[in-house]
Scaffold this motif. Sequence first.
Motif, PDB file in Angstrom:
ATOM      1  N   THR A   1     -63.607 -55.663  16.850  1.00 14.48           N
ATOM      2  CA  THR A   1     -64.874 -55.196  16.307  1.00 14.48           C
ATOM      3  C   THR A   1     -64.636 -54.039  15.359  1.00 14.48           C
ATOM      4  OG1 THR A   1     -65.531 -55.500  18.577  1.00 14.48           O
ATOM      5  CG2 THR A   1     -67.234 -54.889  17.029  1.00 14.48           C
TER       6      THR A   1
ATOM      7  N   GLN B   1     -65.895 -54.238  11.657  1.00 17.44           N
ATOM      8  CA  GLN B   1     -66.872 -53.290  11.115  1.00 17.44           C
ATOM      9  C   GLN B   1     -66.336 -52.636   9.865  1.00 17.44           C
ATOM     10  OE1 GLN B   1     -67.717 -51.003  14.544  1.00 17.44           O
ATOM     11  NE2 GLN B   1     -69.724 -51.939  14.798  1.00 17.44           N
TER      12      GLN B   1
ATOM     13  N   ALA C   1     -72.194 -59.594   9.881  1.00  9.74           N
ATOM     14  CA  ALA C   1     -73.053 -58.815  10.770  1.00  9.74           C
ATOM     15  C   ALA C   1     -73.466 -59.645  11.979  1.00  9.74           C
ATOM     16  CB  ALA C   1     -74.282 -58.328  10.010  1.00  9.74           C
TER      17      ALA C   1
ATOM     18  N   THR D   1     -72.120 -50.266  19.025  1.00  2.09           N
ATOM     19  CA  THR D   1     -71.736 -51.262  18.018  1.00  2.09           C
ATOM     20  C   THR D   1     -72.943 -51.725  17.214  1.00  2.09           C
ATOM     21  OG1 THR D   1     -70.220 -52.023  19.705  1.00  2.09           O
ATOM     22  CG2 THR D   1     -70.374 -53.329  17.705  1.00  2.09           C
TER      23      THR D   1
ATOM     24  N   THR E   1     -74.790 -49.858   8.796  1.00  3.65           N
ATOM     25  CA  THR E   1     -74.051 -50.310   7.613  1.00  3.65           C
ATOM     26  C   THR E   1     -74.732 -51.452   6.903  1.00  3.65           C
ATOM     27  OG1 THR E   1     -72.550 -50.879   9.393  1.00  3.65           O
ATOM     28  CG2 THR E   1     -71.592 -49.938   7.420  1.00  3.65           C
TER      29      THR E   1
ATOM     30  N   GLU F   1     -68.138 -52.907   5.983  1.00  2.00           N
ATOM     31  CA  GLU F   1     -68.528 -51.855   5.062  1.00  2.00           C
ATOM     32  C   GLU F   1     -68.156 -52.175   3.632  1.00  2.00           C
ATOM     33  OE1 GLU F   1     -66.728 -48.458   6.744  1.00  2.00           O
ATOM     34  OE2 GLU F   1     -68.098 -48.583   8.455  1.00  2.00           O
TER      35      GLU F   1
ATOM     36  N   ILE G   1     -70.534 -60.151  14.320  1.00  2.86           N
ATOM     37  CA  ILE G   1     -70.209 -58.995  15.151  1.00  2.86           C
ATOM     38  C   ILE G   1     -71.215 -58.866  16.290  1.00  2.86           C
ATOM     39  CG2 ILE G   1     -70.000 -56.497  15.194  1.00  2.86           C
ATOM     40  CD1 ILE G   1     -69.087 -56.540  12.392  1.00  2.86           C
TER      41      ILE G   1
ATOM     42  N   ARG H   1     -74.061 -49.203  14.843  1.00  3.95           N
ATOM     43  CA  ARG H   1     -73.219 -49.083  13.662  1.00  3.95           C
ATOM     44  C   ARG H   1     -73.478 -50.233  12.683  1.00  3.95           C
ATOM     45  NH1 ARG H   1     -66.736 -48.501  13.658  1.00  3.95           N
ATOM     46  NH2 ARG H   1     -66.549 -48.540  11.405  1.00  3.95           N
ATOM     47  N   VAL H   2     -73.638 -51.409  13.247  1.00  2.00           N
ATOM     48  CA  VAL H   2     -73.902 -52.550  12.354  1.00  2.00           C
ATOM     49  C   VAL H   2     -75.210 -52.351  11.628  1.00  2.00           C
ATOM     50  CG1 VAL H   2     -74.451 -54.995  12.323  1.00  2.00           C
ATOM     51  CG2 VAL H   2     -72.577 -54.179  13.692  1.00  2.00           C
TER      52      VAL H   2
END
Lengths: 140, 838
Positions: free
Chosen positions: B482, B486, B501, B521, B528, B490, B504, B524-525
């Motif tokens: 992951t 990730q 996306a 996680t 971004t 980006e 993940i 964060r996804v």
Amino acid sequence: MIKFFLMVNKQGQTRLSKYYEHVEINKRTLLETEVIKSCLSRSNEQCSFIEYKDFKLIYRQYAALFIVVGVNDTENEMAIYEFIHNFVEVLDDYFSRVIMFNLDKVHIILDEMVLNGCIVETNRARILAPLLILDKMSDS
Amino acid sequence: MDSNPSSQKLSSEGALLGSPRPVRQSRRLEVVKKILPLNSKSQRPEVRGFKIALQGGPGGAGSHNRGGETEGSDQARTFLGAWTRKRWGESRGVETEARMVASSLKLQDLIQEIRGAKTQAQEREVIQKECAHIRASFRDGDPLHSHRQLAKLLYVHMLGYPAHFGQMECLKLIASPRFTDKRVGYLGAMLLLDERQDAHLLITNSIKNDLSQGIEAVQGLALCTLSAMGSAEMCRDLAPEVEKLLLQPSPYVRKKAVLTAVHMIRKVPELSDIFLPPCAQLLHERHHGILLGTVTLITELCERSPAALQHFRKVVPQLVHTLRTLVMTGCSAEHSVSGVSDPFLQVQILRLLRILGRNHEESSETMNDLLAQVATNTDTSRNAGNAVLFETVLTIMDIRSAAGLRVLAVNILGRFLLNSDRNIRYVALTSLLKLVQSDHSAVQRHRPTVVECLWEPDASLSRRALELSLALVNSSNVRAMTQELQGFLESCPPDLRADCASGILLAAERFAPTKRWHIDTILRVLTTAGTYVRDDAVANLIQLIGGAQELHAYSVHRLYSALAEDISQQPLVQVAAWCIGEYGDLLLEGTCEETEPLQVEKEEVLALLERVLQSQMSLPATRGYALTALMKLSTRLHGDNNRICQVMSIYGSCQNVELQQRAVEYNALFRKYDHLRAAVLEKMPLVERGGPQVDEEAKESKEVAQLSEAAPLPTETQASKLLDLLDLLDGPSENAQHPPPLDPTPGDTLIHLLDLPCAPRPPAPIPNLKVFEREGLELNLSFVRPPGTPTLLLITVTATNTSGGDVTHFICQAAVPKVCRRPGLRGSLDTPGEKATK
């Protein structure tokens, strides 16, 4: 099975086209422009196999000429890649000068090598044999 | 004729041009020649020029001059672009059939012309003129040069201009005895004719004649054309001919005949019976061309019918033997391509072996040694070798091969991945993707290389690498993977972002080691690539956070800081708004073990939410979230609620109907039902989720089977939720259910039940549910599905007053998710014993 075989120059003009599966004539130009666009836009570091609709495109660049072959899913891309090179070598062998002015001969060569989408002959000598005979016949 | 030297020249001219010149014309020519000089080199154009001068008046009925050529002054023009062709008036009857074929621009010259044209319009002009001449030439029938005309026409056709008028000419040329004519004629037939044209059947006879003629080259031509455009009828007619040719001694014809047979079988499958017997014999040939064709033929036959497959299993030993000879004997000069002997034949045989060995133990066993041999002996420094190796790997994968062989195959693919040539890496990635289902552990070994391929500049490669990486994620490597993914997210190109996306998120859901990690996680996804996530990601995250009691403080802190930075990513904003609304008190407390505690003031929080409300970037749905969150904060945060009241009254006149409704209802809560506010806005209970999409499909089957067991569950949860709300109420029973449409509580259970109509199998009837019974009020839900519309479910809520007294102020509101349309709720009940149905 090979669906079509194109030779295109860098400006996008078709120099040779052969279709092994029927495509309408107006769709052909569309197809060719799209195919050419995707091939021309790739740089040197990108790989030579593109997926386009339900074909796979395999292309190779030789100086200012692009040779693009469209195949269906079952073909081995690398074998076709090799085949393109084979074809170019045969052309080189036969034509001492610029290819483009003898389009019908190029067609004959291509017909010797590919029949209805399947590769039939890859041996240079055997491909060129009928052509040489033809030449001798027309000269005499 | 005179013994004038010029006339002798004329007669030689005549010979040159192939048609006799009648006396009159020659005299005319004489006259003209005296006027204009004769240059022997450029004889043709000048002669043309003379003719123009001679013609004067209307130059024959079919003359295709450019306008105004009747004047001699236009000679210059004709010299320049001179390919005009005059017709000397058969219509007149004065001149005889002698025609001036002067023009016939050679194909090369035409091509040069066209390439010399600077603009599209110019090119079109050139081509149109030429087409006109070609048309005329066809009509007039010019035996000598018609092949040239047709060749030009084909070139023009290739460029995209209509060329249908050449079809009949093709037929004529095919029928001509000369080889050059036939050649061009067949080429034209291949390019211009096809099944849809009516003219194609006319060729059948010519082809038949040519096939039986016995001249190889001609037969070759005919076969080629037949295989390219033969229709079903033609194939049926000519099948016996082709069969005969299969047995001919000459290899040139046979190889073509075999491939024509392939085409015929494709068009008319019944013909495979004819072509089946010769195959076995043909396999014994030494000639590679024939072998290649035969192998293709057998492949085609096997693909079409399992009976043929059975039949050809016995040739496996023969094939193995052939391939072995190919590999072992090293390269003969005629067939080797960069060190590998006839890679094309090898690839074809391997493909056939694959088809024959699939699901068949015995054949696979015969092949095992051979495949190992090929795999180890092939020279991989050049592309040809790699092509063979690739096909070998594919074959190994498909047949029932020994385990050791499979590992060998995967290792080969791994080696490919390290190769510097991008093409090879691409095919390796594609094959590994196919393998990852069956040989997961073997592919795992190459994980690091695959991950490296993510960073390729090439779009097709990185896409493949992404798919493969996502497939390789499992519980042991999920954290590392992951992380990599990730990082990739980006910087990846936009078209891959959505896939990345969702990939993940899916992987995180399946393999998350801890809840906190999971939330991290997803967060964060969302930060971004928020705009690219799927719609249900928001709901999933909300449910996840709601379920993780211990992480409420942590999540709300994280989300708050994320929101404070950036309010543009809609899914993130929605989740954050919801969280802040729910757990605002935890936010203000400022204590959280797991992350840096933020010192947040109440005013800041409110200000942030207001900013979200007012921002241009917020979607209406987001605004809805923010509005509800503000409302919830009125109970969570202590202090006066003036600010919040203000916002609500402002939005009471908002343009958007949804927001307006909410604001008005909240206002009502403030003013009239203030005592209920705390209860209504209590913390949300745990949402029962339908599960991720994948699980839902698996669940559907179970749901149908366990319908009776499912029924009590929704009843319980619904009842319990209602009880929760009602616990704090004093007074007669009043159901005020939380209005926001995103409330998944009762709606969720409805989703469970409503999923059933969407399932492909006929849905079982749903029994009635008693959802609420307390204090004299009973609520029953009954479900009816009208037979005409399976997607429609009619839910009838029956409220029964079982108590002795009146039930007043009974409000029943149903919250449904937006996907369901609810017909209006009607009715109210007042008197005891009355049943109201909605």
